[in-house]
Design a protein around this motif. Sequence first.
Motif, PDB file in Angstrom:
ATOM      1  N   ARG A 191     -23.535 -11.197 -27.008  1.00 31.92           N
ATOM      2  CA  ARG A 191     -24.830 -10.137 -27.102  1.00 31.92           C
ATOM      3  C   ARG A 191     -26.066 -10.685 -27.493  1.00 31.92           C
ATOM      4  NH1 ARG A 191     -20.351  -7.435 -29.782  1.00 31.92           N
ATOM      5  NH2 ARG A 191     -21.107  -8.041 -31.862  1.00 31.92           N
ATOM      6  N   ALA A 192     -26.210 -11.733 -28.131  1.00 36.18           N
ATOM      7  CA  ALA A 192     -27.642 -12.453 -28.530  1.00 36.18           C
ATOM      8  C   ALA A 192     -27.936 -13.120 -27.237  1.00 36.18           C
ATOM      9  CB  ALA A 192     -27.377 -13.367 -29.572  1.00 36.18           C
ATOM     10  N   LEU A 193     -27.151 -13.714 -26.495  1.00 33.12           N
ATOM     11  CA  LEU A 193     -27.681 -14.055 -24.983  1.00 33.12           C
ATOM     12  C   LEU A 193     -27.982 -13.200 -24.067  1.00 33.12           C
ATOM     13  CD1 LEU A 193     -27.431 -16.292 -22.790  1.00 33.12           C
ATOM     14  CD2 LEU A 193     -25.282 -16.126 -22.521  1.00 33.12           C
ATOM     15  N   MET A 194     -27.347 -12.006 -24.105  1.00 35.58           N
ATOM     16  CA  MET A 194     -28.055 -10.998 -23.035  1.00 35.58           C
ATOM     17  C   MET A 194     -29.276 -10.575 -23.876  1.00 35.58           C
ATOM     18  SD  MET A 194     -24.581  -8.770 -22.247  1.00 35.58           S
ATOM     19  CE  MET A 194     -23.972  -8.710 -23.826  1.00 35.58           C
ATOM     20  N   GLU A 195     -29.744 -10.492 -24.965  1.00 32.74           N
ATOM     21  CA  GLU A 195     -30.719 -10.086 -25.655  1.00 32.74           C
ATOM     22  C   GLU A 195     -31.977 -11.044 -25.277  1.00 32.74           C
ATOM     23  OE1 GLU A 195     -30.488  -9.484 -29.748  1.00 32.74           O
ATOM     24  OE2 GLU A 195     -29.121  -7.813 -29.509  1.00 32.74           O
ATOM     25  N   ARG A 196     -31.599 -12.504 -25.311  1.00 29.69           N
ATOM     26  CA  ARG A 196     -32.451 -13.532 -25.103  1.00 29.69           C
ATOM     27  C   ARG A 196     -33.045 -13.464 -23.500  1.00 29.69           C
ATOM     28  NH1 ARG A 196     -29.062 -16.669 -28.129  1.00 29.69           N
ATOM     29  NH2 ARG A 196     -28.127 -17.649 -26.293  1.00 29.69           N
ATOM     30  N   GLY A 198     -32.442 -10.627 -21.383  1.00 29.23           N
ATOM     31  CA  GLY A 198     -33.218  -9.352 -21.090  1.00 29.23           C
ATOM     32  C   GLY A 198     -32.997  -8.848 -19.831  1.00 29.23           C
ATOM     33  N   GLY A 199     -32.753  -7.436 -19.707  1.00 32.53           N
ATOM     34  CA  GLY A 199     -32.645  -6.837 -18.485  1.00 32.53           C
ATOM     35  C   GLY A 199     -31.239  -7.277 -17.796  1.00 32.53           C
ATOM     36  N   ILE A 200     -30.277  -7.823 -18.578  1.00 32.12           N
ATOM     37  CA  ILE A 200     -29.177  -8.148 -18.034  1.00 32.12           C
ATOM     38  C   ILE A 200     -27.939  -7.200 -18.646  1.00 32.12           C
ATOM     39  CG2 ILE A 200     -27.440  -9.900 -18.128  1.00 32.12           C
ATOM     40  CD1 ILE A 200     -29.160 -10.388 -15.873  1.00 32.12           C
ATOM     41  N   GLY A 201     -26.802  -6.828 -17.940  1.00 29.31           N
ATOM     42  CA  GLY A 201     -25.918  -5.868 -18.600  1.00 29.31           C
ATOM     43  C   GLY A 201     -24.724  -6.630 -19.014  1.00 29.31           C
ATOM     44  N   SER A 202     -24.389  -7.985 -18.644  1.00 29.07           N
ATOM     45  CA  SER A 202     -23.229  -8.511 -19.076  1.00 29.07           C
ATOM     46  C   SER A 202     -23.456 -10.084 -18.913  1.00 29.07           C
ATOM     47  CB  SER A 202     -21.895  -8.149 -18.175  1.00 29.07           C
ATOM     48  OG  SER A 202     -22.261  -8.706 -17.016  1.00 29.07           O
ATOM     49  N   MET A 207     -24.158 -15.385 -15.884  1.00 28.11           N
ATOM     50  CA  MET A 207     -23.391 -16.920 -15.109  1.00 28.11           C
ATOM     51  C   MET A 207     -23.080 -16.825 -13.797  1.00 28.11           C
ATOM     52  SD  MET A 207     -23.811 -18.326 -18.089  1.00 28.11           S
ATOM     53  CE  MET A 207     -23.138 -19.779 -17.368  1.00 28.11           C
ATOM     54  N   LEU A 208     -22.919 -15.449 -13.084  1.00 23.72           N
ATOM     55  CA  LEU A 208     -22.814 -15.293 -11.744  1.00 23.72           C
ATOM     56  C   LEU A 208     -23.732 -14.615 -11.128  1.00 23.72           C
ATOM     57  CD1 LEU A 208     -18.843 -15.091 -11.743  1.00 23.72           C
ATOM     58  CD2 LEU A 208     -20.033 -17.022 -11.183  1.00 23.72           C
ATOM     59  N   PRO A 209     -25.019 -15.081 -10.948  1.00 23.05           N
ATOM     60  CA  PRO A 209     -26.020 -14.271 -10.359  1.00 23.05           C
ATOM     61  C   PRO A 209     -25.906 -13.638  -8.987  1.00 23.05           C
ATOM     62  CG  PRO A 209     -26.801 -16.593 -10.461  1.00 23.05           C
ATOM     63  CD  PRO A 209     -25.288 -16.365 -11.106  1.00 23.05           C
ATOM     64  N   ARG A 210     -26.006 -12.588  -8.726  1.00 26.10           N
ATOM     65  CA  ARG A 210     -25.961 -11.914  -7.532  1.00 26.10           C
ATOM     66  C   ARG A 210     -27.178 -11.839  -6.602  1.00 26.10           C
ATOM     67  NH1 ARG A 210     -20.906  -9.303  -6.177  1.00 26.10           N
ATOM     68  NH2 ARG A 210     -19.223  -9.580  -8.129  1.00 26.10           N
ATOM     69  N   THR A 211     -28.282 -11.697  -7.435  1.00 27.63           N
ATOM     70  CA  THR A 211     -29.750 -11.327  -6.958  1.00 27.63           C
ATOM     71  C   THR A 211     -30.609 -12.712  -7.456  1.00 27.63           C
ATOM     72  OG1 THR A 211     -30.830 -10.287  -8.793  1.00 27.63           O
ATOM     73  CG2 THR A 211     -29.514  -9.097  -7.296  1.00 27.63           C
ATOM     74  N   THR A 212     -31.890 -12.803  -6.667  1.00 30.31           N
ATOM     75  CA  THR A 212     -32.625 -13.863  -6.867  1.00 30.31           C
ATOM     76  C   THR A 212     -33.322 -13.422  -8.300  1.00 30.31           C
ATOM     77  OG1 THR A 212     -34.290 -12.651  -5.450  1.00 30.31           O
ATOM     78  CG2 THR A 212     -33.180 -14.250  -4.296  1.00 30.31           C
ATOM     79  N   ASP A 213     -33.535 -12.339  -8.829  1.00 28.29           N
ATOM     80  CA  ASP A 213     -34.001 -11.963 -10.056  1.00 28.29           C
ATOM     81  C   ASP A 213     -33.064 -12.673 -11.190  1.00 28.29           C
ATOM     82  OD1 ASP A 213     -36.058 -10.829 -11.652  1.00 28.29           O
ATOM     83  OD2 ASP A 213     -34.533  -9.551 -12.204  1.00 28.29           O
ATOM     84  N   ASP A 214     -31.722 -12.439 -10.765  1.00 31.23           N
ATOM     85  CA  ASP A 214     -30.895 -12.895 -11.752  1.00 31.23           C
ATOM     86  C   ASP A 214     -30.764 -14.593 -11.872  1.00 31.23           C
ATOM     87  OD1 ASP A 214     -30.081 -10.405 -12.565  1.00 31.23           O
ATOM     88  OD2 ASP A 214     -28.363 -10.318 -11.312  1.00 31.23           O
ATOM     89  N   LEU A 215     -30.938 -15.012 -10.714  1.00 33.19           N
ATOM     90  CA  LEU A 215     -30.881 -16.510 -10.607  1.00 33.19           C
ATOM     91  C   LEU A 215     -32.167 -17.050 -11.181  1.00 33.19           C
ATOM     92  CD1 LEU A 215     -29.621 -19.156  -9.519  1.00 33.19           C
ATOM     93  CD2 LEU A 215     -30.672 -18.739  -7.535  1.00 33.19           C
ATOM     94  N   ARG A 216     -33.293 -16.432 -11.182  1.00 31.98           N
ATOM     95  CA  ARG A 216     -34.410 -16.875 -11.848  1.00 31.98           C
ATOM     96  C   ARG A 216     -34.256 -17.072 -13.419  1.00 31.98           C
ATOM     97  NH1 ARG A 216     -38.859 -17.074  -8.432  1.00 31.98           N
ATOM     98  NH2 ARG A 216     -38.638 -16.120  -6.394  1.00 31.98           N
ATOM     99  N   LYS A 217     -33.595 -15.962 -13.828  1.00 31.07           N
ATOM    100  CA  LYS A 217     -33.329 -15.657 -15.303  1.00 31.07           C
ATOM    101  C   LYS A 217     -32.325 -16.849 -15.702  1.00 31.07           C
ATOM    102  CE  LYS A 217     -34.185 -10.701 -15.426  1.00 31.07           C
ATOM    103  NZ  LYS A 217     -33.631  -9.429 -15.754  1.00 31.07           N
ATOM    104  N   LEU A 218     -31.303 -17.037 -14.826  1.00 29.84           N
ATOM    105  CA  LEU A 218     -30.535 -18.192 -15.313  1.00 29.84           C
ATOM    106  C   LEU A 218     -31.043 -19.337 -15.190  1.00 29.84           C
ATOM    107  CD1 LEU A 218     -27.479 -19.313 -15.921  1.00 29.84           C
ATOM    108  CD2 LEU A 218     -27.256 -19.404 -13.343  1.00 29.84           C
TER     109      LEU A 218
END
Length: 338
Positions: A191-196, A198-202, A207-218
């Motif tokens: 839960r703390a990781l998701m808060e750090r 932001g904008g992520i549901g799980s 860890m398994l980004p599906r969009t470029t926005d998710d990949l940038r966050k990773l």
Amino acid sequence: MEPSLFKSIHFLRDSLQKFAMRLSIIPILDALARRTFTSAGLRPESITINSETTIHCWLPPSLPLSSPQNPNNQISKPSLLLIHGFGPVTTWQWRAQVRALSRHFDLIVPDLIFFGRSTTTSPERSELFQASMMVALLKSLGVSGESIAGIVGTSYGGFVAYHAARMMGEEWTGKLVIASSDLEKKDEDDRALMERVGGIGSVVEIMLPRTTDDLRKLLKISVRRPPRFPPPEFLLRDVLRNLYQDNMERKIELLKGVTLGNKDLFQLTPLRQEVLILWGEHDGIFPVIKAFQLKKKLGEKVKLKIFKNTGHVPQLEAPDEFNKVLLSFLLGSPNSTL
């Protein structure tokens, strides 16, 4: 500007953009990573573990012991098992280590199950199962416990490495290295990781980004020193397509199958072996405080090294220092930098 020239410029720009979108540089980078392994004397092999499981790995000429490359069934050096984390295949994650380590060890560098060409028909998905297959791989190669100098695991691979060390039994006297791997991970840490982020549901989305926005966050939470210029959109799409899309559903099952944090399935206990914990000072996935907590839990034979100005992948961000510390521990150097 003449209308015809204006149209020509726009046509040229659009053509270049379409060409860039079709161009894939990941296969080129993958070939370079594989070249690093072959230049270290390693070759790719697929080892059949049982009727269900096949492990793809990189091996030295001395392994398997029964191979044509080793007619005398002799191990030339102590063996060292390297276990990668979530993300790209093992050649991407250990490419900065294999040359330095291969001078002293016979390296065994597998792809975990559902990464690369390692696969199984077993329904098991836990890191315990991954560890059991790593131990089975060593047996399939004819490597005995006495000849295994150490096991090194990073991130998710650290989970696997810890279990493998336990499975090796009390007679195994090799060393264990846990890098960037929170063996005490609990639901509140997720839960703390998701808060750090932001904008992520799980955690799966991280860890398994599906969009470029998710990949940038990773990338932002994984690497302390990002590229000077942000990677273009087409390159991020290329990374997702070539490095993250294979076996996506099976990898989601692997993340959901992790037993850490489940008190009924996992209890962290000290080990008899010497243990080295390696961690990036600015790890955004597993904060550095977790390294100190882990050291207390794993017993007296534990050393800890924090790498300054690095994130979750110090083996790639500070490879020279990482390799020096790792070799010092594994070889028992009297001039240890720890």
